[in-house]
Scaffold this motif. Structure first.
Motif, PDB file in Angstrom:
ATOM      1  N   LEU A   1       0.860  -1.175   0.000  1.00  0.00           N
ATOM      2  CA  LEU A   1       0.000   0.000   0.000  1.00  0.00           C
ATOM      3  C   LEU A   1       0.901   1.231   0.000  1.00  0.00           C
ATOM      4  O   LEU A   1       1.760   1.382   0.865  1.00  0.00           O
ATOM      5  CB  LEU A   1      -0.907   0.003   1.235  1.00  0.00           C
ATOM      6  N   TYR A   2       0.721   2.061  -1.025  1.00  0.00           N
ATOM      7  CA  TYR A   2       1.479   3.299  -1.118  1.00  0.00           C
ATOM      8  C   TYR A   2       0.591   4.454  -0.687  1.00  0.00           C
ATOM      9  O   TYR A   2      -0.589   4.486  -1.028  1.00  0.00           O
ATOM     10  CB  TYR A   2       1.906   3.575  -2.564  1.00  0.00           C
ATOM     11  N   ARG A   3       1.197   5.373   0.044  1.00  0.00           N
ATOM     12  CA  ARG A   3       0.496   6.628   0.329  1.00  0.00           C
ATOM     13  C   ARG A   3       1.189   7.721  -0.491  1.00  0.00           C
ATOM     14  O   ARG A   3       2.364   7.999  -0.299  1.00  0.00           O
ATOM     15  CB  ARG A   3       0.554   6.935   1.818  1.00  0.00           C
ATOM     16  N   ALA A   4       0.450   8.291  -1.432  1.00  0.00           N
ATOM     17  CA  ALA A   4       1.034   9.293  -2.327  1.00  0.00           C
ATOM     18  C   ALA A   4       0.368  10.644  -2.102  1.00  0.00           C
ATOM     19  O   ALA A   4      -0.813  10.717  -1.782  1.00  0.00           O
ATOM     20  CB  ALA A   4       0.844   8.866  -3.771  1.00  0.00           C
ATOM     21  N   VAL A   5       1.154  11.698  -2.235  1.00  0.00           N
ATOM     22  CA  VAL A   5       0.622  13.058  -2.072  1.00  0.00           C
ATOM     23  C   VAL A   5       0.969  13.882  -3.310  1.00  0.00           C
ATOM     24  O   VAL A   5       2.143  14.051  -3.632  1.00  0.00           O
ATOM     25  CB  VAL A   5       1.222  13.738  -0.817  1.00  0.00           C
ATOM     26  N   PRO A   6      -0.036  14.395  -4.029  1.00  0.00           N
ATOM     27  CA  PRO A   6       0.228  15.261  -5.178  1.00  0.00           C
ATOM     28  C   PRO A   6       0.521  16.688  -4.709  1.00  0.00           C
ATOM     29  O   PRO A   6      -0.182  17.193  -3.836  1.00  0.00           O
ATOM     30  CB  PRO A   6      -1.083  15.212  -5.969  1.00  0.00           C
ATOM     31  N   HIS A   7       1.566  17.270  -5.285  1.00  0.00           N
ATOM     32  CA  HIS A   7       1.911  18.638  -4.855  1.00  0.00           C
ATOM     33  C   HIS A   7       1.558  19.677  -5.894  1.00  0.00           C
ATOM     34  O   HIS A   7       1.883  20.852  -5.740  1.00  0.00           O
ATOM     35  CB  HIS A   7       3.398  18.712  -4.517  1.00  0.00           C
TER      36      HIS A   7
ATOM     37  N   LEU B   1      -1.997  15.692  -9.213  1.00  0.00           N
ATOM     38  CA  LEU B   1      -3.377  15.294  -8.958  1.00  0.00           C
ATOM     39  C   LEU B   1      -3.960  14.625 -10.196  1.00  0.00           C
ATOM     40  O   LEU B   1      -4.593  13.568 -10.133  1.00  0.00           O
ATOM     41  CB  LEU B   1      -4.193  16.543  -8.590  1.00  0.00           C
ATOM     42  N   ARG B   2      -3.704  15.245 -11.346  1.00  0.00           N
ATOM     43  CA  ARG B   2      -4.180  14.717 -12.624  1.00  0.00           C
ATOM     44  C   ARG B   2      -3.565  13.329 -12.877  1.00  0.00           C
ATOM     45  O   ARG B   2      -4.262  12.398 -13.285  1.00  0.00           O
ATOM     46  CB  ARG B   2      -3.778  15.722 -13.711  1.00  0.00           C
ATOM     47  N   ALA B   3      -2.290  13.195 -12.564  1.00  0.00           N
ATOM     48  CA  ALA B   3      -1.615  11.916 -12.789  1.00  0.00           C
ATOM     49  C   ALA B   3      -2.238  10.813 -11.938  1.00  0.00           C
ATOM     50  O   ALA B   3      -2.448   9.696 -12.397  1.00  0.00           O
ATOM     51  CB  ALA B   3      -0.133  12.056 -12.480  1.00  0.00           C
TER      52      ALA B   3
ATOM     53  N   PRO C   1      -7.254  10.946  -4.041  1.00  0.00           N
ATOM     54  CA  PRO C   1      -6.930  12.282  -3.548  1.00  0.00           C
ATOM     55  C   PRO C   1      -7.991  13.261  -4.025  1.00  0.00           C
ATOM     56  O   PRO C   1      -8.401  13.219  -5.183  1.00  0.00           O
ATOM     57  CB  PRO C   1      -5.592  12.580  -4.218  1.00  0.00           C
ATOM     58  N   ARG C   2      -8.469  14.124  -3.145  1.00  0.00           N
ATOM     59  CA  ARG C   2      -9.504  15.075  -3.553  1.00  0.00           C
ATOM     60  C   ARG C   2      -8.917  16.428  -3.946  1.00  0.00           C
ATOM     61  O   ARG C   2      -9.546  17.207  -4.611  1.00  0.00           O
ATOM     62  CB  ARG C   2     -10.528  15.278  -2.433  1.00  0.00           C
ATOM     63  N   ALA C   3      -7.700  16.700  -3.488  1.00  0.00           N
ATOM     64  CA  ALA C   3      -7.126  18.016  -3.757  1.00  0.00           C
ATOM     65  C   ALA C   3      -5.609  17.899  -3.709  1.00  0.00           C
ATOM     66  O   ALA C   3      -5.070  16.885  -3.259  1.00  0.00           O
ATOM     67  CB  ALA C   3      -7.605  18.994  -2.690  1.00  0.00           C
ATOM     68  N   ILE C   4      -4.958  18.941  -4.168  1.00  0.00           N
ATOM     69  CA  ILE C   4      -3.504  19.016  -4.032  1.00  0.00           C
ATOM     70  C   ILE C   4      -3.178  18.942  -2.535  1.00  0.00           C
ATOM     71  O   ILE C   4      -3.900  19.530  -1.720  1.00  0.00           O
ATOM     72  CB  ILE C   4      -2.993  20.341  -4.663  1.00  0.00           C
ATOM     73  N   GLU C   5      -2.168  18.182  -2.191  1.00  0.00           N
ATOM     74  CA  GLU C   5      -1.734  17.940  -0.797  1.00  0.00           C
ATOM     75  C   GLU C   5      -2.634  16.975  -0.031  1.00  0.00           C
ATOM     76  O   GLU C   5      -2.385  16.684   1.131  1.00  0.00           O
ATOM     77  CB  GLU C   5      -1.552  19.231   0.025  1.00  0.00           C
ATOM     78  N   ASP C   6      -3.698  16.469  -0.668  1.00  0.00           N
ATOM     79  CA  ASP C   6      -4.495  15.429  -0.020  1.00  0.00           C
ATOM     80  C   ASP C   6      -3.814  14.084  -0.311  1.00  0.00           C
ATOM     81  O   ASP C   6      -3.069  13.963  -1.281  1.00  0.00           O
ATOM     82  CB  ASP C   6      -5.924  15.455  -0.576  1.00  0.00           C
TER      83      ASP C   6
ATOM     84  N   ASN D   1       5.495  14.625  -9.932  1.00  0.00           N
ATOM     85  CA  ASN D   1       5.557  15.558  -8.807  1.00  0.00           C
ATOM     86  C   ASN D   1       4.732  15.111  -7.596  1.00  0.00           C
ATOM     87  O   ASN D   1       4.153  15.933  -6.896  1.00  0.00           O
ATOM     88  CB  ASN D   1       5.078  16.941  -9.279  1.00  0.00           C
ATOM     89  N   CYS D   2       4.656  13.810  -7.381  1.00  0.00           N
ATOM     90  CA  CYS D   2       3.996  13.321  -6.168  1.00  0.00           C
ATOM     91  C   CYS D   2       5.064  12.748  -5.241  1.00  0.00           C
ATOM     92  O   CYS D   2       5.984  12.093  -5.714  1.00  0.00           O
ATOM     93  CB  CYS D   2       3.019  12.191  -6.492  1.00  0.00           C
ATOM     94  N   THR D   3       4.942  12.989  -3.952  1.00  0.00           N
ATOM     95  CA  THR D   3       5.804  12.275  -3.012  1.00  0.00           C
ATOM     96  C   THR D   3       5.027  11.048  -2.541  1.00  0.00           C
ATOM     97  O   THR D   3       3.801  11.028  -2.580  1.00  0.00           O
ATOM     98  CB  THR D   3       6.175  13.146  -1.801  1.00  0.00           C
ATOM     99  N   TYR D   4       5.747  10.017  -2.113  1.00  0.00           N
ATOM    100  CA  TYR D   4       5.051   8.807  -1.700  1.00  0.00           C
ATOM    101  C   TYR D   4       5.886   8.075  -0.677  1.00  0.00           C
ATOM    102  O   TYR D   4       7.089   8.303  -0.553  1.00  0.00           O
ATOM    103  CB  TYR D   4       4.813   7.884  -2.912  1.00  0.00           C
TER     104      TYR D   4
END
Ligand SMILES: *[C@@H]1O[C@H](CO)[C@@H](O)[C@H](O)[C@H]1NC(C)=O
Ligand SMILES: *[C@@H]1O[C@H](CO)[C@@H](O)[C@H](O)[C@H]1NC(C)=O
Ligand SMILES: *[C@@H]1O[C@H](CO)[C@@H](O)[C@H](O)[C@H]1NC(C)=O
Length: 273
Positions: free
Chosen positions: A35-41, A46-48, A67-72, A94-97
């Protein structure tokens, strides 16, 4: 009217073809799911993530939370064969995970195998007025229980959910009542709790909450049970909760699909739906 589909991004297509090559060459006997937890910045990220979700079947990945929003945060389960590709895809967009569960199957087996034997597990919520008692495995005993108890830290059997609700009904008859809406294909009763004071009043506005219509979405049952817990334990103590219970009728059915819940719970294979 059909929503216009955005075509997958070139990167996503590219990793799909790499994936194809990878899968053809590797056949692992037991595939490990992380299970990965990814955060779009950024919007790119987010689109990716949304693109990956739309094409989850191509990659055999499974979004547990989108994810519902950037940084979610997004939680996505990824099979071993595509770890590298997914990591690269996240980096490029550009996502950290981080890996939040290294082996989902092991975690399921661990939760199944050592339920109630791990000291301290699920103790976090035990300062709660209606949870503070020992679990009782014999559920013909409902009437003799001191207080309702549900192991919120765990994914307990469906019978425990019913026992929990029936115990609440027993101890709080003035504003709770079991409602049975039917029987599952395998014959399990599909039960929920009506919460409202006075319980006989049927002319108030109703709030309907249900969970777990999709077999594996276990967390939704527990969210619904937790709402029950908050309403019942807050009644007469918290002004807002008291107001809601006096002025609304809640109908909460935590598990609409008990067959699916039990089936997926008893299978360590994370892809069973
Ligand atoms: C990645 O996100 C940072 C903000 O965290 C932003 O400054 C940068 O422009 C983004 N890069 C791309 C390629 O979107
Ligand atoms: C009760 O509801 C009001 C808004 O109607 C809110 O301002 C207040 O924080 C709530 N109190 C509690 C204890 O949740
Ligand atoms: C039921 O509750 C509603 C809202 O509180 C109230 O208006 C109505 O009179 C009640 N009906 C009965 C039969 O008590």
């Amino acid at each position: 009217m059909k929503e216009r589909e955005t075509p997958p991004t070139p990167t996503l297509l590219a990793i799909f073809f790499c994936l194809f090559a990878t899968v053809l060459c590797n056949s692992t006997p037991r595939e490990v799911f992380r299970l990965y937890r990814a955060v779009p910045h950024s919007t790119t990220g987010l689109r990716a993530l949304h693109d990956l979700q739309k094409n989850d079947h191509l990659f055999n990945v499974d979004f547990w939370k989108e994810p519902r929003a950037i940084e979610d945060t997004a939680d996505v389960m990824v099979p071993e064969s595509v770890w590298g590709l997914v990591e690269e895809y996240l980096q490029n967009s550009n996502c950290t995970y981080r890996v939040s569960v290294p082996d989902v199957e092991k975690l399921i087996l661990y939760n199944e195998g050592s339920k109630r034997t791990r000291p301290g597990f699920g103790k976090r919520l035990n300062d709660d007025p209606i949870l503070d008692s020992e679990p009782d495995d014999d559920w013909t005993n409902v009437g003799k229980l001191k207080k309702a108890k549900y192991p919120f830290g765990d994914y307990a059997p469906y019978a425990d959910m019913m026992k929990y609700m029936r115990t609440i009904e027993f101890y709080y008859p003035g504003f709770t009542k079991i409602v049975r809406i039917g029987t599952s294909h395998e014959g399990k009763p599909i039960e929920g709790l009506k919460i409202g004071f006075p319980i006989e009043n049927t002319s108030k506005r109703a709030v309907w909450i249900d969970g777990n219509i999709h077999a594996r979405e276990w967390a939704s049952s527990h969210t619904a049970l937790y709402i029950i817990n908050q309403l019942v334990s807050g009644y007469g103590k918290d002004d807002n909760t008291t107001f809601y219970v006096n002025n609304l009728n809640f109908y909460i059915v935590p598990c609409l699909n008990p067959d699916g819940y039990e089936y997926t719970r008893s299978s360590p294979q994370p892809l069973v739906r």
